[in-house]
Design a protein around this motif. Structure first.
Motif, PDB file in Angstrom:
ATOM      1  N   UNK A 145       0.879  -1.213  -0.002  1.00 22.45           N
ATOM      2  CA  UNK A 145       0.196   0.035  -0.156  1.00 22.45           C
ATOM      3  C   UNK A 145       0.895   1.279  -0.194  1.00 22.45           C
ATOM      4  N   UNK A 146       2.264   1.288   0.648  1.00 20.37           N
ATOM      5  CA  UNK A 146       2.948   2.197   0.813  1.00 20.37           C
ATOM      6  C   UNK A 146       3.427   2.728  -0.667  1.00 20.37           C
ATOM      7  N   UNK A 147       3.141   1.786  -1.536  1.00 23.39           N
ATOM      8  CA  UNK A 147       3.612   1.994  -2.967  1.00 23.39           C
ATOM      9  C   UNK A 147       2.795   3.100  -3.734  1.00 23.39           C
ATOM     10  N   UNK A 148       1.585   3.460  -3.073  1.00 22.68           N
ATOM     11  CA  UNK A 148       0.790   4.446  -3.793  1.00 22.68           C
ATOM     12  C   UNK A 148       0.607   5.862  -3.086  1.00 22.68           C
ATOM     13  N   UNK A 149       0.044   6.681  -3.640  1.00 26.60           N
ATOM     14  CA  UNK A 149       0.509   8.127  -3.155  1.00 26.60           C
ATOM     15  C   UNK A 149      -0.226   8.181  -1.817  1.00 26.60           C
ATOM     16  N   UNK A 150       0.455   8.906  -0.812  1.00 24.97           N
ATOM     17  CA  UNK A 150      -0.113   9.049   0.642  1.00 24.97           C
ATOM     18  C   UNK A 150      -0.794  10.395   0.662  1.00 24.97           C
ATOM     19  N   UNK A 151      -2.035  10.352   1.089  1.00 24.52           N
ATOM     20  CA  UNK A 151      -2.741  11.619   1.091  1.00 24.52           C
ATOM     21  C   UNK A 151      -3.192  11.893   2.289  1.00 24.52           C
ATOM     22  N   UNK A 152      -3.594  13.147   2.629  1.00 26.53           N
ATOM     23  CA  UNK A 152      -3.757  13.646   4.028  1.00 26.53           C
ATOM     24  C   UNK A 152      -5.157  13.331   4.396  1.00 26.53           C
ATOM     25  N   UNK A 153      -6.324  13.090   3.429  1.00 26.46           N
ATOM     26  CA  UNK A 153      -7.474  12.994   3.600  1.00 26.46           C
ATOM     27  C   UNK A 153      -8.054  12.492   2.265  1.00 26.46           C
ATOM     28  N   UNK A 154      -9.290  12.149   2.510  1.00 26.51           N
ATOM     29  CA  UNK A 154     -10.163  11.499   1.382  1.00 26.51           C
ATOM     30  C   UNK A 154     -10.386  12.979   0.423  1.00 26.51           C
TER      31      UNK A 154
ATOM     32  N   UNK B   5      -3.860   5.655   1.311  1.00 26.76           N
ATOM     33  CA  UNK B   5      -2.920   5.708   0.089  1.00 26.76           C
ATOM     34  C   UNK B   5      -3.967   5.553  -1.043  1.00 26.76           C
ATOM     35  N   UNK B   6      -3.779   6.682  -2.122  1.00 29.35           N
ATOM     36  CA  UNK B   6      -4.676   6.744  -3.119  1.00 29.35           C
ATOM     37  C   UNK B   6      -3.908   6.376  -4.538  1.00 29.35           C
ATOM     38  N   UNK B   7      -4.534   4.892  -5.124  1.00 22.83           N
ATOM     39  CA  UNK B   7      -3.946   4.438  -6.256  1.00 22.83           C
ATOM     40  C   UNK B   7      -4.171   5.320  -7.558  1.00 22.83           C
ATOM     41  N   UNK B   8      -5.812   5.666  -7.516  1.00 27.41           N
ATOM     42  CA  UNK B   8      -6.310   6.261  -8.901  1.00 27.41           C
ATOM     43  C   UNK B   8      -7.607   7.281  -8.121  1.00 27.41           C
ATOM     44  N   UNK B   9      -8.362   7.826  -9.274  1.00 22.46           N
ATOM     45  CA  UNK B   9      -9.578   8.562  -8.706  1.00 22.46           C
ATOM     46  C   UNK B   9     -10.497   7.670  -7.756  1.00 22.46           C
ATOM     47  N   UNK B  10     -10.476   6.507  -8.145  1.00 19.58           N
ATOM     48  CA  UNK B  10     -11.480   5.349  -7.551  1.00 19.58           C
ATOM     49  C   UNK B  10     -11.134   4.545  -6.737  1.00 19.58           C
TER      50      UNK B  10
ATOM     51  N   UNK C   2      -8.619   3.340  -3.242  1.00 18.43           N
ATOM     52  CA  UNK C   2      -7.929   3.792  -2.187  1.00 18.43           C
ATOM     53  C   UNK C   2      -7.332   2.325  -1.339  1.00 18.43           C
ATOM     54  N   UNK C   3      -6.458   2.517  -0.907  1.00 17.27           N
ATOM     55  CA  UNK C   3      -5.721   1.334   0.195  1.00 17.27           C
ATOM     56  C   UNK C   3      -5.742   2.197   1.639  1.00 17.27           C
ATOM     57  N   UNK C   4      -6.526   1.874   2.534  1.00 24.25           N
ATOM     58  CA  UNK C   4      -6.615   2.559   3.688  1.00 24.25           C
ATOM     59  C   UNK C   4      -5.927   1.745   4.842  1.00 24.25           C
ATOM     60  N   UNK C   5      -4.856   2.103   5.411  1.00 25.03           N
ATOM     61  CA  UNK C   5      -4.081   1.489   6.367  1.00 25.03           C
ATOM     62  C   UNK C   5      -4.871   1.633   7.897  1.00 25.03           C
ATOM     63  N   UNK C   6      -5.398   0.923   8.439  1.00 24.16           N
ATOM     64  CA  UNK C   6      -5.934   1.128   9.665  1.00 24.16           C
ATOM     65  C   UNK C   6      -4.959   0.293  10.796  1.00 24.16           C
ATOM     66  N   UNK C   7      -5.281   0.813  12.180  1.00 24.67           N
ATOM     67  CA  UNK C   7      -4.236   0.115  13.149  1.00 24.67           C
ATOM     68  C   UNK C   7      -5.032  -0.032  14.501  1.00 24.67           C
ATOM     69  N   UNK C   8      -4.654  -0.732  15.260  1.00 29.71           N
ATOM     70  CA  UNK C   8      -5.162  -0.706  16.534  1.00 29.71           C
ATOM     71  C   UNK C   8      -4.032  -0.410  17.671  1.00 29.71           C
TER      72      UNK C   8
END
Length: 580
Positions: free
Chosen positions: A460-469, A540-545, A547-553
């Motif tokens: 997932x880290x290979x895609x653009x990191x964005x601050x928010x949707x 992380x955003x791959x393209x316009x539609x 997304x790869x969202x990393x969640x953690x506990x």
């Protein structure tokens, strides 16, 4: 205290999940890394010993084996209508790579294709720490293996002959008992229950056996916990004092109570016990010596111990039971103990006419009434009947109590039967049968639900990191989706209604058409339970539609929710892959 449901499963705390394309009541399926719907890649190494198998009585005699993979018995003898195809142990789950020589391959292409598919699938189950037993009958043979521990404290592993609680698979035997009694001229499915069972209200007494068999009688789903030791007279009194109708008479509403009442009919007509009739009329003629409540022969058998995480639930027959079996909250609707070879003996018997004739089986497997939320699935007698677009049919049922889980698939037009059981009912157990079916019959599962390969955190880290949707229709839809799966699951009726409404409005047609809105809602609830305690970490955003969202506990565990939305003015969730 456990109360079983038609589709119960205990959720493991650390599964890898993806959506599986199957047109029956399934939840999320496990995948290992990059896994597509076209096959499962077996792990390169494992230390598990070869799966074991036990010959099935009544199978055709074995022919001379041809050269094949190590420890694989090959038999090309065709099975008959009334017996199982020859059983074979699948290739060992090991690092051995010996293959048949080229001269022997031409005669066994079809056989080896099934053997390779099943062996790879079994290797994957082993790598994912599945606990239970799996058996698959194909036109070429029977493949089977046990996984994990049947009894952790004693160090006993599950094998092919391990005995499990098969839950609501019990209902098919109750239904078979009723149609067998009709076949023998002792009742009619059009009879009213009041002709056989006293103590019900006048309105309840008018319920027909057909309505009980098809879950259209209006009696409640359940009236007490499985482990309550309640006798028949007290149970009938409880039914008489219950709300009626609990659901509209004539409409499908799954009911354990209805099948317990059918068990009472069996006892009234035969003058003996419910289990004794099943043993004499069904089990023994089918060669099923290891199925029952208390009458089966388990002298040398291993009855699996149930587990909920690290908690020991115990063996099914160690729960509070009367001397002749469970109380009537469970009797005749669930809780039978059986083995996978016995279930396949039953499958073989259903292909013949000795136990049930053609007319009886026609009633058993007829699509009598559409299952609520089943999107094309219908209730037979004790089974669900699922049509495919190619005109073929799946006959299936599932059972579980939150600890034990069992699943039974009969692809009758393809000659393929799959049974699985687990003593640790987590999402992996919940989807093993459907996963193997999609591997053996890919042509039936080629379309429908869209799946994204589960994406590990480093990928997932290979895609653009964005601050928010992003403030776009797709971004807002993603925000709503992630908030939903990270919220707490709820059993409240209003919350459930809101969830189903969300599914209908915001989940793509592939999911709805293939699985149904109610099942997709169940899947989301399963995902909410799995991700309990997780919060959004980064996007992380791959393209316009996509997304790869990393969640953690709070413990530092992380997961990735990969989602693609359709490119419309009102974007809906179109593809999902989850890696935990």
């Amino acid at each position: 205290m456990k109360q079983h449901t038609p589709n119960a499963a205990r959720h493991d705390s650390n599964p890898r999940l993806r959506l599986l394309s199957v047109p029956v009541l399934l939840s999320f399926a496990l995948a290992a890394g990059a896994c597509s719907s076209n096959g499962i890649t077996a792990p390169e190494t494992t230390t598990t010993a070869a799966p074991t198998s036990t010959p099935i009585t009544g199978a055709p005699p074995a022919s001379t084996p041809t050269s094949t993979a190590p420890d694989t018995v090959v038999d090309n003898t065709a099975s008959t209508d009334t017996s199982l195809a020859p059983e074979r142990t699948t290739p060992p789950i090991s690092t051995q790579t010996d293959q048949p020589d080229a001269d022997s391959q031409s005669d066994t292409d079809g056989e080896r294709a099934h053997a390779d598919i099943v062996a790879d699938f079994f290797a994957e189950l082993d790598a994912e720490n599945f606990t239970g037993t799996v058996m698959a009958t194909t036109p070429d043979g029977v493949y089977s293996a046990g996984f994990g521990a049947a009894d952790r404290s004693a160090g006993v592993d599950n094998d092919v002959d391990t005995v499990y609680d098969i839950g609501s698979l019990t209902k098919q035997f109750t239904a078979a008992a009723i149609v067998r009694l009709e076949m023998d001229g002792l009742l009619s499915v059009d009879d009213n229950i009041g002709q056989y069972v006293d103590g019900l209200t006048p309105e309840q007494s008018e319920i027909t056996l057909h309505q009980l068999l098809t879950h259209t009688s209006g009696v409640p789903h359940g009236l007490g916990p499985d482990d309550e030791v309640i006798g028949l007279a007290d149970y009938i009194e409880r039914v008489a004092n219950s709300e009626f109708p609990a659901s509209p008479v004539g409409e499908y509403a799954y009911s354990n109570v209805g099948y317990s009442l059918l068990g009472a009919v069996v006892e009234a007509v035969t003058g003996g016990s419910y289990e004794a009739y099943l043993r004499d009329a069904l089990f023994l003629p089918a060669g099923m010596l290891h199925t029952g409540y208390v009458l089966a022969d388990w002298t040398d058998a291993t009855i699996a111990v149930g587990y909920v995480g690290d908690e020991v639930f115990g063996r099914p027959n160690e729960q509070p039971w009367a001397v002749d079996g469970p109380g009537w909250n469970l009797r005749a609707n669930g809780g039978l103990l059986s083995t996978m070879p016995d279930l396949h003996r039953w499958d073989a018997a259903l292909r013949g006419d000795e136990i049930l004739d053609a007319d009886a089986k026609a009633k058993l497997f007829a699509p009598h009434v559409e299952v609520a939320g089943g999107d094309g699935a219908h209730s037979g007698y004790g089974w669900n009947v699922v049509p495919f677009d190619d005109g073929t049919t799946l006959i299936t049922h599932v059972g579980g109590n939150g600890v034990f889980f069992a699943d039974f698939y009969r692809f009758v037009d393809h000659g393929i039967t799959i049974s699985i059981a687990s003593n640790v009912a987590d999402p992996l157990a919940f989807d093993v049968g459907g996963g193997l079916a999609s591997m053996l019959l890919p042509e039936l599962f080629a379309d429908g639900v869209c799946e994204l390969d589960p994406t590990p955190v480093d990928a997932a880290a290979g895609f653009d990191l964005v601050a928010d949707f992003p403030d776009t229709p797709a971004g807002r839809a993603m925000d709503n989706w992630i908030q939903l799966v990270l919220s707490d699951s709820s059993s409240d009726a209003d919350d459930r209604s809101m969830l189903v409404d969300y599914v209908k409005q915001s989940i793509g047609d592939g999911f709805i058409d293939e699985l149904g809105s109610e099942t997709v809602a169940d899947m989301i609830t399963s995902l909410q339970d799995t991700l309990d305690g997780f919060d959004l970490d980064r996007i992380h955003q791959e393209d316009d539609t996509t997304f790869h969202v990393v969640v953690a506990d709070p413990d530092g565990n992380d997961a990735v929710i990969s989602t693609r939305l359709d490119a419309t003015s009102h974007p809906r969730v179109d593809c999902i892959g989850v890696f935990v």
